[in-house]
Design a protein around this motif. Structure first.
Motif, mmCIF file in Angstrom:
data_model
loop_
_atom_site.group_PDB
_atom_site.id
_atom_site.type_symbol
_atom_site.label_atom_id
_atom_site.label_comp_id
_atom_site.label_asym_id
_atom_site.label_seq_id
_atom_site.Cartn_x
_atom_site.Cartn_y
_atom_site.Cartn_z
ATOM 1 N N PRO A 60 47.370 -1.785 29.677
ATOM 2 C CA PRO A 60 46.525 -1.313 30.813
ATOM 3 C C PRO A 60 46.290 -0.159 30.972
ATOM 4 O O PRO A 60 45.566 0.101 32.388
ATOM 5 C CB PRO A 60 47.678 -2.162 31.065
ATOM 6 C CG PRO A 60 48.717 -2.278 30.813
ATOM 7 C CD PRO A 60 48.200 -2.043 29.281
ATOM 8 N N LEU A 61 46.934 1.363 30.249
ATOM 9 C CA LEU A 61 46.266 2.329 30.792
ATOM 10 C C LEU A 61 46.017 2.805 29.839
ATOM 11 O O LEU A 61 47.016 3.095 29.164
ATOM 12 C CB LEU A 61 47.593 3.000 32.045
ATOM 13 C CG LEU A 61 47.133 4.420 32.042
ATOM 14 C CD1 LEU A 61 46.693 3.832 33.079
ATOM 15 C CD2 LEU A 61 48.428 5.065 33.834
ATOM 16 N N GLN A 62 44.398 3.237 30.080
ATOM 17 C CA GLN A 62 44.601 4.735 28.362
ATOM 18 C C GLN A 62 43.531 5.338 28.817
ATOM 19 O O GLN A 62 42.697 5.435 29.697
ATOM 20 C CB GLN A 62 43.479 3.480 27.598
ATOM 21 C CG GLN A 62 42.705 4.391 27.111
ATOM 22 C CD GLN A 62 42.911 3.865 25.465
ATOM 23 O OE1 GLN A 62 42.730 2.894 24.863
ATOM 24 N NE2 GLN A 62 41.801 3.466 25.199
ATOM 25 N N GLY A 63 43.843 6.767 29.035
ATOM 26 C CA GLY A 63 42.924 7.967 29.316
ATOM 27 C C GLY A 63 41.945 8.135 28.067
ATOM 28 O O GLY A 63 42.407 8.191 27.351
ATOM 29 N N SER A 64 40.894 8.105 29.104
ATOM 30 C CA SER A 64 39.390 8.837 28.154
ATOM 31 C C SER A 64 38.874 9.480 29.251
ATOM 32 O O SER A 64 38.458 10.043 30.230
ATOM 33 C CB SER A 64 38.703 7.387 27.443
ATOM 34 O OG SER A 64 38.016 7.146 28.317
ATOM 35 N N THR A 65 37.158 10.274 28.306
ATOM 36 C CA THR A 65 36.625 11.513 28.812
ATOM 37 C C THR A 65 35.626 10.122 30.032
ATOM 38 O O THR A 65 35.694 10.563 30.936
ATOM 39 C CB THR A 65 35.407 12.284 28.080
ATOM 40 O OG1 THR A 65 36.800 12.231 27.113
ATOM 41 C CG2 THR A 65 35.049 13.099 28.898
ATOM 42 N N ILE B 49 40.714 -3.001 47.641
ATOM 43 C CA ILE B 49 41.147 -4.120 46.295
ATOM 44 C C ILE B 49 40.078 -3.451 45.226
ATOM 45 O O ILE B 49 40.249 -3.904 43.679
ATOM 46 C CB ILE B 49 41.848 -4.993 46.660
ATOM 47 C CG1 ILE B 49 42.780 -4.633 47.310
ATOM 48 C CG2 ILE B 49 41.559 -6.108 45.238
ATOM 49 C CD1 ILE B 49 42.699 -6.991 47.680
ATOM 50 N N TYR B 50 38.737 -3.757 46.015
ATOM 51 C CA TYR B 50 37.337 -3.881 44.922
ATOM 52 C C TYR B 50 37.521 -2.096 44.133
ATOM 53 O O TYR B 50 37.422 -2.618 43.223
ATOM 54 C CB TYR B 50 36.124 -3.555 45.729
ATOM 55 C CG TYR B 50 34.586 -3.763 45.317
ATOM 56 C CD1 TYR B 50 34.537 -4.157 43.857
ATOM 57 C CD2 TYR B 50 34.147 -3.039 46.058
ATOM 58 C CE1 TYR B 50 33.419 -4.498 43.579
ATOM 59 C CE2 TYR B 50 32.795 -3.138 45.713
ATOM 60 C CZ TYR B 50 32.326 -3.671 44.507
ATOM 61 O OH TYR B 50 30.848 -3.694 44.223
ATOM 62 N N ALA B 51 37.224 -1.344 44.914
ATOM 63 C CA ALA B 51 37.395 0.219 44.197
ATOM 64 C C ALA B 51 38.900 0.370 43.221
ATOM 65 O O ALA B 51 38.665 0.729 41.855
ATOM 66 C CB ALA B 51 37.694 0.948 45.048
ATOM 67 N N GLY B 52 39.819 0.225 43.550
ATOM 68 C CA GLY B 52 41.041 -0.119 42.413
ATOM 69 C C GLY B 52 40.368 -0.597 41.016
ATOM 70 O O GLY B 52 40.739 -0.790 40.074
ATOM 71 N N VAL C 111 39.030 -1.063 35.414
ATOM 72 C CA VAL C 111 37.912 -1.272 34.123
ATOM 73 C C VAL C 111 38.012 0.168 33.620
ATOM 74 O O VAL C 111 37.969 0.107 32.340
ATOM 75 C CB VAL C 111 37.093 -1.670 34.447
ATOM 76 C CG1 VAL C 111 36.559 -1.828 33.878
ATOM 77 C CG2 VAL C 111 36.983 -2.947 35.616
ATOM 78 N N THR C 112 37.743 1.093 34.499
ATOM 79 C CA THR C 112 37.788 2.448 33.185
ATOM 80 C C THR C 112 38.918 2.928 32.871
ATOM 81 O O THR C 112 38.714 4.022 32.057
ATOM 82 C CB THR C 112 36.984 3.777 34.502
ATOM 83 O OG1 THR C 112 38.192 3.657 35.780
ATOM 84 C CG2 THR C 112 35.964 2.550 35.106
ATOM 85 N N VAL D 179 40.762 -9.213 33.854
ATOM 86 C CA VAL D 179 41.245 -9.263 35.107
ATOM 87 C C VAL D 179 41.039 -7.867 35.695
ATOM 88 O O VAL D 179 40.389 -8.949 37.589
ATOM 89 C CB VAL D 179 42.954 -9.063 34.802
ATOM 90 C CG1 VAL D 179 43.922 -9.113 35.873
ATOM 91 C CG2 VAL D 179 43.636 -9.778 33.632
ATOM 92 N N PHE D 180 40.139 -7.332 36.015
ATOM 93 C CA PHE D 180 40.257 -6.289 36.737
ATOM 94 C C PHE D 180 38.440 -6.286 37.105
ATOM 95 O O PHE D 180 38.473 -6.573 38.247
ATOM 96 C CB PHE D 180 40.592 -4.733 36.635
ATOM 97 C CG PHE D 180 41.348 -4.199 36.327
ATOM 98 C CD1 PHE D 180 42.201 -3.887 37.676
ATOM 99 C CD2 PHE D 180 41.997 -3.962 35.324
ATOM 100 C CE1 PHE D 180 43.444 -3.694 37.620
ATOM 101 C CE2 PHE D 180 43.059 -2.982 35.729
ATOM 102 C CZ PHE D 180 44.259 -3.092 36.641
ATOM 103 N N TRP D 181 37.886 -7.122 36.352
ATOM 104 C CA TRP D 181 36.798 -7.358 36.520
ATOM 105 C C TRP D 181 36.062 -8.920 37.827
ATOM 106 O O TRP D 181 35.676 -8.599 38.245
ATOM 107 C CB TRP D 181 35.987 -8.462 34.862
ATOM 108 C CG TRP D 181 34.201 -8.027 35.050
ATOM 109 C CD1 TRP D 181 34.096 -9.064 35.312
ATOM 110 C CD2 TRP D 181 33.446 -7.518 34.453
ATOM 111 N NE1 TRP D 181 32.953 -9.674 35.201
ATOM 112 C CE2 TRP D 181 32.088 -8.170 34.308
ATOM 113 C CE3 TRP D 181 33.880 -5.458 34.058
ATOM 114 C CZ2 TRP D 181 31.324 -7.037 33.993
ATOM 115 C CZ3 TRP D 181 32.471 -5.211 33.630
ATOM 116 C CH2 TRP D 181 31.044 -5.921 33.799
ATOM 117 N N GLU D 182 37.697 -9.852 37.331
ATOM 118 C CA GLU D 182 37.456 -11.220 38.454
ATOM 119 C C GLU D 182 38.368 -10.775 40.087
ATOM 120 O O GLU D 182 37.254 -10.835 39.970
ATOM 121 C CB GLU D 182 38.374 -11.493 38.196
ATOM 122 C CG GLU D 182 37.734 -12.777 36.375
ATOM 123 C CD GLU D 182 36.484 -13.762 36.211
ATOM 124 O OE1 GLU D 182 36.307 -13.476 37.545
ATOM 125 O OE2 GLU D 182 36.450 -14.115 35.087
ATOM 126 N N GLY D 183 39.054 -9.835 38.794
ATOM 127 C CA GLY D 183 39.690 -8.737 40.534
ATOM 128 C C GLY D 183 38.258 -8.138 41.510
ATOM 129 O O GLY D 183 38.439 -8.256 42.608
#
Lengths: 564, 83
Positions: free
Chosen positions: A65-70, A104-107, A112-113, A123-127
């Motif tokens: 659920p949490l991954q860092g990337s450029t 909530i939309y912005a979050g 997703v990113t 899950v975030f897509w549907e959110g």
């Protein structure tokens, strides 16, 4: 055991959970919470190191659920800048529904990113789909309610397609990790289609200009930033270099452009313009070279800023006059000089005028097509850049702020709205003059120099001659009280008519069909009875010789068929 | 004349005339800039004189005419869906 440190807090959750504080607070406390949440999330986002940060097992699959990337950091950053500006702009909304939904939309978009697997993305897509539907709904009008329903219909359909694709992908590869893929199986095609629905790609593109303009004066700035740009993000990660995206993007560019040229409603002009601009990004993703991908990412960043600026200036006009149609507006620069100036900065930025963020980002996509020796693509992109000046660079500010004198003399919008626009205008020009900070955030090393004498000269020639074309063709640009039919006609008119037909004539139709079916059945039974009934040919007692003869003939035919 | 003077300076006839003249002057200078600034061309057509000037102008004319033509087919009154 997960050790909770700052770097393991998902920035998305700060915004999503924090949003629920908004209805519980009033006045200055609410304002403080509103502005602090995106800043906190941004501070946390920048602590997320590269690679998987949070992982856990779920039904035998590893979720991240949490991954860092450029790329995730780039998009997350601009989403949070946008949430801040959008929150500031919408601060005076009396009811908190739109703000809660917007955050909530912005979050969810930030989520997703920062996601490392497809299930988290879903899950975030549907959110996002639900929260953005609520943002539209929050406008509180009957038109907005219906538009939100149509919007949800399309997005839930897109979500289902994506979900089926993800399930198939998990079965095929045995993994849910979100990595680059090729559209070569049904599952990956479905994932691509699910992503493209949110990008505003044909044939379902009409959801965007149908729904966005029905939001409140502040809602559309939120909406312009997240849905289409998260789609750009997932396409960048998942489908870089997929050739079909070049054609898809070119179609979106010209579709958006031509519909925007025909529009009379200023917010629908800007809605079609989103699809036009996302088209440039999709083409860049399709080309797939480092320069093209950098260009697509940089353009997404810049576009969020200047498109929100344009929509805020349109929102200010809507808020102060209650009008959206170009035919009702005009001459507003006299009493709204600040809004007009800031709107013009947005218009120059979207036209990719030198010294704006559009110039330092959009040119990269064109340059990539040029370098890749794609002559036709490059010519079309250049023509579209010229066309962008027409419909957004000049048409929007001209018909709203100049044109004729409509007699309207609205005041400037409240300070918080002006401040939000100034922030974005400052960012757009700042990045136009000093693109380095943006270039450093891009996924590949930037070997692009925007400010060379030939480049600046050529772009000025292109843009200013397009401007000339606008004023020469002004009689042809005269606004009419019309809309142009789009693919939403299929479900708003054709589907509606079929449904009504079914309701009003359904009973008679059913009765007729039933009678027909019964008659058919009766005939069939009579036929069966005639041959197999007690007196039928098949029920008679046959002579043994006849039976043997029949069997011999059948066997002979079988034998003949077998040989040939 | 008094009506002209009551208008905002930006929308007076004299200002508009001046803006047109300045604009055309800028366009001419920019186009002549092609004589002194060399440019990298890759597809032949983009090496022609004042390519960006004429291509920009013609693209826009083509787009507007095309959109006009398509509009004749697709445009409806804006209360089309309200009925």
């Amino acid at each position: 055991m997960i050790i909770m440190t700052v770097s393991t807090i998902p920035p998305a959750l700060i915004l999503i959970l924090g949003a629920f504080l908004l209805p519980l607070t009033v006045g200055n406390v609410r304002r403080a919470v509103l502005l602090a949440l995106p800043v906190m999330a941004l501070a946390v986002l920048w602590q997320v190191p590269d690679g998987p940060v949070l992982t856990f097992d779920f039904l035998g699959q590893e979720l991240v659920p949490l991954q860092g990337s450029t790329l995730g950091r780039l998009f997350g950053t601009v989403f949070l800048i946008m949430a801040f500006a959008g929150g500031l702009f919408a601060m005076a909304q009396k009811r908190s529904t739109e703000l809660v939904a917007g955050y909530i939309y912005a979050g969810s978009a930030v989520g997703v990113t920062q996601a490392g697997d497809l299930l988290t993305i879903l899950v975030f897509w549907e959110g996002m789909a639900v929260a953005s539907g609520l943002v539209i709904w929050a406008a509180g009008t009957a038109a907005a309610y219906r538009a939100a329903m149509r919007y949800m219909m399309v997005h839930l359909l897109g979500g289902v397609v994506l979900m089926v694709g993800i399930a198939g992908y998990a079965v095929e590869t045995g993994s849910l990790a979100f990595v680059a893929m090729q559209p070569e199986s049904v599952a990956t095609w479905l994932i691509l289609i699910g992503f493209l629905v949110n990008a505003g790609a044909p044939p379902l593109s009409a959801w965007l200009p149908d729904a966005y303009p029905e939001t409140s004066y502040s809602g559309m700035a939120f909406l312009s930033a997240f849905t289409t740009k998260t789609a750009v993000y997932v396409l960048l990660v998942g489908f870089a270099g997929t050739q079909v995206l070049i054609y898809m993007g070119l179609y979106m560019i010209f579709y958006g452009l031509i519909y925007a040229l025909q529009e009379n409603d200023m917010r629908r002009i800007l809605a079609y313009s989103i699809i036009n601009q996302v088209g440039f990004m999709v083409v860049g993703i399709g080309i797939g070279t480092p320069m093209a991908l950098n260009g697509a990412a940089a353009l997404a960043f810049a576009h969020i800023i200047y498109k929100a600026l344009l929509l805020m200036s349109a929102g200010s006009v809507l808020h102060m006059t209650g009008r959206r149609k170009c035919t009702d507006l005009g001459g507003l620069f006299q009493s709204m000089p600040i809004t007009a100036t800031l709107g013009i900065i947005g218009a120059l930025s979207i036209s990719a005028f030198p010294l704006t963020s559009g110039f330092v980002s959009k040119s990269m996509v064109s340059q990539a097509a040029f370098d890749a020796q794609m002559g036709a693509v490059w010519l079309l992109l250049t023509a579209a850049s010229a066309g962008t000046v027409l419909y957004a660079g000049i048409k929007f500010p001209w018909f709203v702020f100049f044109q004729k004198d409509s007699g309207l003399r609205p005041a400037e919008p409240p300070w918080n709205m002006r401040l939000a626009m100034m922030l974005l205008a400052g960012l757009s020009i700042g990045l136009g003059i000093f693109p380095e900070p943006l270039y450093r955030l891009l996924p590949f090393a930037v070997e692009f120099v925007p400010y060379t004498v030939p480049h600046v000269l050529n772009i000025l020639q292109l843009l200013l001659f397009s401007g000339l074309a606008f004023f020469l063709l002004l009689p042809l640009m005269k606004r009419t009280l019309t809309i142009s039919l789009d693919t939403d006609w299929l479900y708003r008119r054709l589907g509606n008519r079929l449904g009504v037909l079914l309701l009003t004539r359904g009973g008679a139709l059913y009765a007729g069909l039933r009678q027909f079916a019964l008659a058919l059945l009766g005939r069939g039974m009579a036929l069966v009875f005639r041959y197999s009934g007690p007196k039928g040919a098949f029920a008679r007692t046959w002579y043994t010789g006849d039976a043997i003869m029949t069997v011999t003939v059948v066997l002979a035919v079988m034998l003949a068929l077998f040989f040939f | 004349m008094s009506e002209e003077r009551d208008k905002h300076w930006l929308v007076r006839q004299s200002t508009i005339r001046l803006l047109w003249r300045l604009g055309i002057l800028v366009l001419i200078i920019l186009t002549l800039g092609d004589l002194v600034v060399p440019r990298k061309a890759a597809f032949g057509i983009d090496g022609s004189f004042a390519f960006y000037s004429w291509f920009g102008l013609l693209s826009c004319v083509a787009l507007v005419l095309f959109s006009k033509g398509l509009g004749a087919w697709l445009k409806r009154r804006d209360d089309y869906y309200d009925g």
